[in-house]
Design a protein around this motif. Structure first.
Motif, PDB file in Angstrom:
ATOM      1  N   VAL A 283      11.249   2.742   9.198  1.00 44.27           N
ATOM      2  CA  VAL A 283       9.901   3.325   9.219  1.00 44.27           C
ATOM      3  C   VAL A 283       9.767   4.405   8.154  1.00 44.27           C
ATOM      4  N   VAL A 284      10.759   5.282   8.088  1.00 46.88           N
ATOM      5  CA  VAL A 284      10.701   6.390   7.126  1.00 46.88           C
ATOM      6  C   VAL A 284      10.724   5.852   5.696  1.00 46.88           C
ATOM      7  N   GLU A 285      11.636   4.932   5.422  1.00 50.36           N
ATOM      8  CA  GLU A 285      11.715   4.381   4.071  1.00 50.36           C
ATOM      9  C   GLU A 285      10.427   3.637   3.709  1.00 50.36           C
ATOM     10  N   GLY A 286       9.878   2.867   4.657  1.00 49.54           N
ATOM     11  CA  GLY A 286       8.628   2.167   4.395  1.00 49.54           C
ATOM     12  C   GLY A 286       7.494   3.124   4.111  1.00 49.54           C
ATOM     13  N   SER A 287       7.432   4.225   4.861  1.00 52.70           N
ATOM     14  CA  SER A 287       6.368   5.212   4.665  1.00 52.70           C
ATOM     15  C   SER A 287       6.454   5.865   3.285  1.00 52.70           C
ATOM     16  N   VAL A 288       7.666   6.186   2.873  1.00 47.74           N
ATOM     17  CA  VAL A 288       7.836   6.798   1.553  1.00 47.74           C
ATOM     18  C   VAL A 288       7.435   5.816   0.451  1.00 47.74           C
ATOM     19  N   CYS A 289       7.878   4.580   0.576  1.00 50.70           N
ATOM     20  CA  CYS A 289       7.527   3.569  -0.433  1.00 50.70           C
ATOM     21  C   CYS A 289       6.010   3.357  -0.494  1.00 50.70           C
ATOM     22  N   ALA A 290       5.361   3.280   0.671  1.00 50.60           N
ATOM     23  CA  ALA A 290       3.915   3.079   0.692  1.00 50.60           C
ATOM     24  C   ALA A 290       3.186   4.263   0.073  1.00 50.60           C
ATOM     25  N   SER A 291       3.650   5.490   0.338  1.00 51.35           N
ATOM     26  CA  SER A 291       2.985   6.665  -0.223  1.00 51.35           C
ATOM     27  C   SER A 291       3.089   6.698  -1.736  1.00 51.35           C
ATOM     28  N   LEU A 292       4.113   6.037  -2.280  1.00 49.67           N
ATOM     29  CA  LEU A 292       4.295   5.996  -3.738  1.00 49.67           C
ATOM     30  C   LEU A 292       3.740   4.720  -4.362  1.00 49.67           C
ATOM     31  N   TYR A 294       4.708   1.536  -3.706  1.00 52.52           N
ATOM     32  CA  TYR A 294       5.656   0.430  -3.820  1.00 52.52           C
ATOM     33  C   TYR A 294       5.409  -0.528  -2.657  1.00 52.52           C
ATOM     34  N   TRP A 295       4.368  -1.349  -2.815  1.00 54.00           N
ATOM     35  CA  TRP A 295       3.844  -2.112  -1.693  1.00 54.00           C
ATOM     36  C   TRP A 295       4.782  -3.213  -1.209  1.00 54.00           C
ATOM     37  N   THR A 296       5.436  -3.898  -2.106  1.00 52.95           N
ATOM     38  CA  THR A 296       6.331  -4.982  -1.683  1.00 52.95           C
ATOM     39  C   THR A 296       7.508  -4.436  -0.889  1.00 52.95           C
ATOM     40  N   ALA A 297       8.111  -3.365  -1.393  1.00 50.41           N
ATOM     41  CA  ALA A 297       9.221  -2.743  -0.667  1.00 50.41           C
ATOM     42  C   ALA A 297       8.749  -2.224   0.680  1.00 50.41           C
ATOM     43  N   GLY A 298       7.553  -1.637   0.716  1.00 49.78           N
ATOM     44  CA  GLY A 298       7.002  -1.146   1.966  1.00 49.78           C
ATOM     45  C   GLY A 298       6.812  -2.262   2.971  1.00 49.78           C
ATOM     46  N   CYS A 299       6.292  -3.399   2.514  1.00 50.04           N
ATOM     47  CA  CYS A 299       6.109  -4.555   3.394  1.00 50.04           C
ATOM     48  C   CYS A 299       7.431  -4.987   4.029  1.00 50.04           C
ATOM     49  N   LEU A 300       8.451  -5.084   3.210  1.00 55.08           N
ATOM     50  CA  LEU A 300       9.754  -5.540   3.704  1.00 55.08           C
ATOM     51  C   LEU A 300      10.308  -4.580   4.763  1.00 55.08           C
ATOM     52  N   MET A 301      10.171  -3.298   4.500  1.00 53.25           N
ATOM     53  CA  MET A 301      10.732  -2.313   5.432  1.00 53.25           C
ATOM     54  C   MET A 301       9.939  -2.234   6.721  1.00 53.25           C
ATOM     55  N   PHE A 302       8.619  -2.291   6.637  1.00 51.79           N
ATOM     56  CA  PHE A 302       7.810  -2.253   7.854  1.00 51.79           C
ATOM     57  C   PHE A 302       7.995  -3.531   8.671  1.00 51.79           C
ATOM     58  N   ALA A 303       8.141  -4.666   7.984  1.00 50.85           N
ATOM     59  CA  ALA A 303       8.376  -5.920   8.707  1.00 50.85           C
ATOM     60  C   ALA A 303       9.702  -5.869   9.459  1.00 50.85           C
ATOM     61  N   ARG A 304      10.717  -5.291   8.833  1.00 45.56           N
ATOM     62  CA  ARG A 304      12.006  -5.146   9.499  1.00 45.56           C
ATOM     63  C   ARG A 304      11.899  -4.182  10.677  1.00 45.56           C
ATOM     64  N   ALA A 305      11.154  -3.096  10.496  1.00 41.55           N
ATOM     65  CA  ALA A 305      10.961  -2.141  11.585  1.00 41.55           C
ATOM     66  C   ALA A 305      10.249  -2.799  12.759  1.00 41.55           C
ATOM     67  N   LEU A 306       9.287  -3.664  12.458  1.00 42.35           N
ATOM     68  CA  LEU A 306       8.552  -4.361  13.511  1.00 42.35           C
ATOM     69  C   LEU A 306       9.489  -5.254  14.322  1.00 42.35           C
ATOM     70  N   LEU A 324       1.719  -2.277   7.594  1.00 42.58           N
ATOM     71  CA  LEU A 324       1.842  -3.537   6.850  1.00 42.58           C
ATOM     72  C   LEU A 324       0.515  -3.912   6.206  1.00 42.58           C
ATOM     73  N   ALA A 325      -0.580  -3.725   6.957  1.00 39.00           N
ATOM     74  CA  ALA A 325      -1.900  -4.048   6.417  1.00 39.00           C
ATOM     75  C   ALA A 325      -2.214  -3.212   5.183  1.00 39.00           C
ATOM     76  N   GLU A 326      -1.849  -1.932   5.221  1.00 37.55           N
ATOM     77  CA  GLU A 326      -2.078  -1.084   4.048  1.00 37.55           C
ATOM     78  C   GLU A 326      -1.278  -1.595   2.853  1.00 37.55           C
ATOM     79  N   CYS A 327      -0.051  -2.031   3.095  1.00 40.26           N
ATOM     80  CA  CYS A 327       0.761  -2.582   2.012  1.00 40.26           C
ATOM     81  C   CYS A 327       0.161  -3.891   1.484  1.00 40.26           C
ATOM     82  N   PHE A 328      -0.376  -4.723   2.401  1.00 40.34           N
ATOM     83  CA  PHE A 328      -1.054  -5.945   1.961  1.00 40.34           C
ATOM     84  C   PHE A 328      -2.203  -5.600   1.015  1.00 40.34           C
ATOM     85  N   ALA A 329      -3.030  -4.645   1.440  1.00 41.97           N
ATOM     86  CA  ALA A 329      -4.190  -4.268   0.619  1.00 41.97           C
ATOM     87  C   ALA A 329      -3.757  -3.660  -0.701  1.00 41.97           C
TER      88      ALA A 329
END
Length: 406
Positions: A283-292, A294-306, A324-329
């Motif tokens: 979750v933390v890694e996905g959040s950091v990637c999304a804030s920067l 890095y949408w693909t990396a964020g998707c992978l990390m949030f999907a794993r967290a799910l 995940l939706a934010e990363c999709f967009a």
């Protein structure tokens, strides 16, 4: 050994409050019930039971009458030295202030639930509050240091829960209480934890990022003084990266990315040393990637967290799907982002709708507008997100425990 006068005063001073509590509980009455019968505010009565307020002879007599204690409470109060009663509130100002906070949230447990953290899983935010407060008010058992650390953790959970319930003003008081307790405890690990959690939650509360950055900086400074707890360094750096990104200082945030993403193999997991769980790391890694961005990396990390998130944790799963939706967009997949966000907001029962949920949904809305402004169904998402600000509507309003937005 002969007991000194000071020791006698201290022993008698703490006797009246606990004795009142024992008699009340023996009579099967809650604080609110007894307070209503004797004509005193329940928060005042709570402070008397804890020795934070001296009480009065009138209160003692009324409680004797209602509880059938044959004058025992009045006699105990009478034996309390006047000087000791007058100095009650001077004994520990921090403890007095903190106990005053706890008294404002005193309430009964929901029917069918017992006290304890195991009962929190699978409960909406407003129904978690009574359990947290009940555990916070429980008498200390075992090691004092462990008890104090648990009080800090409970204060943090209450602050986060109040934030989720759109009660940010009360939440800030509990963030303050958690920091004060951690500082009094003196452990760098706890001092770092309180500040990193507050800084992260502050983004959802809409607090000024510059102030949150100060908290994140303090969190990192304390974490670096606790070498046996590398998980706190991880959390503090992640919080700092997200806040720097919110401030538009993307280059500085990017420089922290290797420290967040590259050190997870060094972390002790929760089961082996108090570190973060694999779920939290994702979750933390996905959040950091999304804030920067890095949408693909964020998707992978949030999907794993799910995948790691328990099925009964409805709010957590909803937040992950919105992330995940934010990363999709962000990656240009507007239709997928819109469909995911609409499904989450429509299917999730109202009592699970929190501040955190609407902040996440609003980010999705902003991202979809940016990548697909003419997308069919966008207006539906706008209407759902706008429910947060409807007059008279309370986040989590279907809960059985009251408390509305300030």
């Amino acid at each position: 050994m002969t007991e000194t006068r000071t020791e006698t005063e201290a022993r008698v001073l703490v006797a009246f409050g606990p004795q009142l509590r024992q008699c009340r509980q023996a009579a099967g009455l809650s604080l609110r019930q007894l307070a209503g019968r004797v004509g005193f505010d329940h928060s005042y009565l709570s402070q008397v039971e804890r020795g934070q307020r001296p009480g009065s002879a009138d209160l003692a007599r009324r409680c004797d009458s209602e509880l059938g204690t044959d004058g025992r409470l009045a006699e105990t109060y009478r034996r309390t030295p006047t000087k000791a009663r007058a100095s009650t509130l001077q004994l520990n100002p921090l403890e007095a202030a903190w106990q005053q906070l706890t008294s404002t949230l005193t309430t009964a447990l929901p029917a069918g639930l017992s006290e304890g953290p195991s009962d929190l899983q699978g409960l909406p935010a407003t129904r978690r509050l009574p359990i947290l407060v009940s555990e916070l008010n429980a008498p200390p058992t075992g090691d004092r240091a462990a008890h104090d650390a648990r009080q800090v953790e409970l204060s943090l959970l209450i602050a986060e829960t109040l934030t989720a319930c759109e009660r940010a003003r009360e939440a800030r008081r509990w963030w303050w209480a958690a920091r004060q307790l951690a500082d009094a405890h003196g452990k760098p690990r706890l001092r770092s934890l309180t500040r990193s959690r507050e800084a992260t939650s502050g983004l959802a509360e809409g607090r000024a990022p510059a102030q949150l950055l100060e908290l994140a900086d303090e969190a990192l400074a304390f974490a670096l003084r606790a070498p046996l707890h590398p998980g706190q360094v991880f959390r503090a750096r992640a919080a700092r990266a997200r806040i720097l990104a919110a401030l538009g200082r993307v280059v500085e945030a990017h420089e922290l990315l290797p420290e967040v993403l590259g050190r997870t193999n060094e972390l002790p997991w929760a089961s082996t040393g108090g570190g973060p769980t694999p779920y939290e790391v994702q979750v933390v890694e996905g959040s950091v990637c999304a804030s920067l961005g890095y949408w693909t990396a964020g998707c992978l990390m949030f999907a794993r967290a799910l995948e790691l998130c328990p099925d009964e944790s409805l709010e957590e799963r909803a937040l992950l799907e919105l992330a995940l939706a934010e990363c999709f967009a962000g990656g240009g997949q507007g239709p997928a982002a819109l469909a995911t966000a609409l499904r989450v907001l429509i299917e999730l029962p109202d009592e699970w709708h929190t501040t955190y949920l609407y902040v996440a949904a609003d980010r999705v809305l902003t991202s979809v507008r940016r990548c697909a402004p003419t997308l069919t169904g966008l207006r539906n998402l706008e209407l759902l997100v706008a429910r947060r600000t409807e007059v008279g509507r309370t986040v989590g309003s279907e809960s059985s425990w009251g408390g509305g937005r300030e």
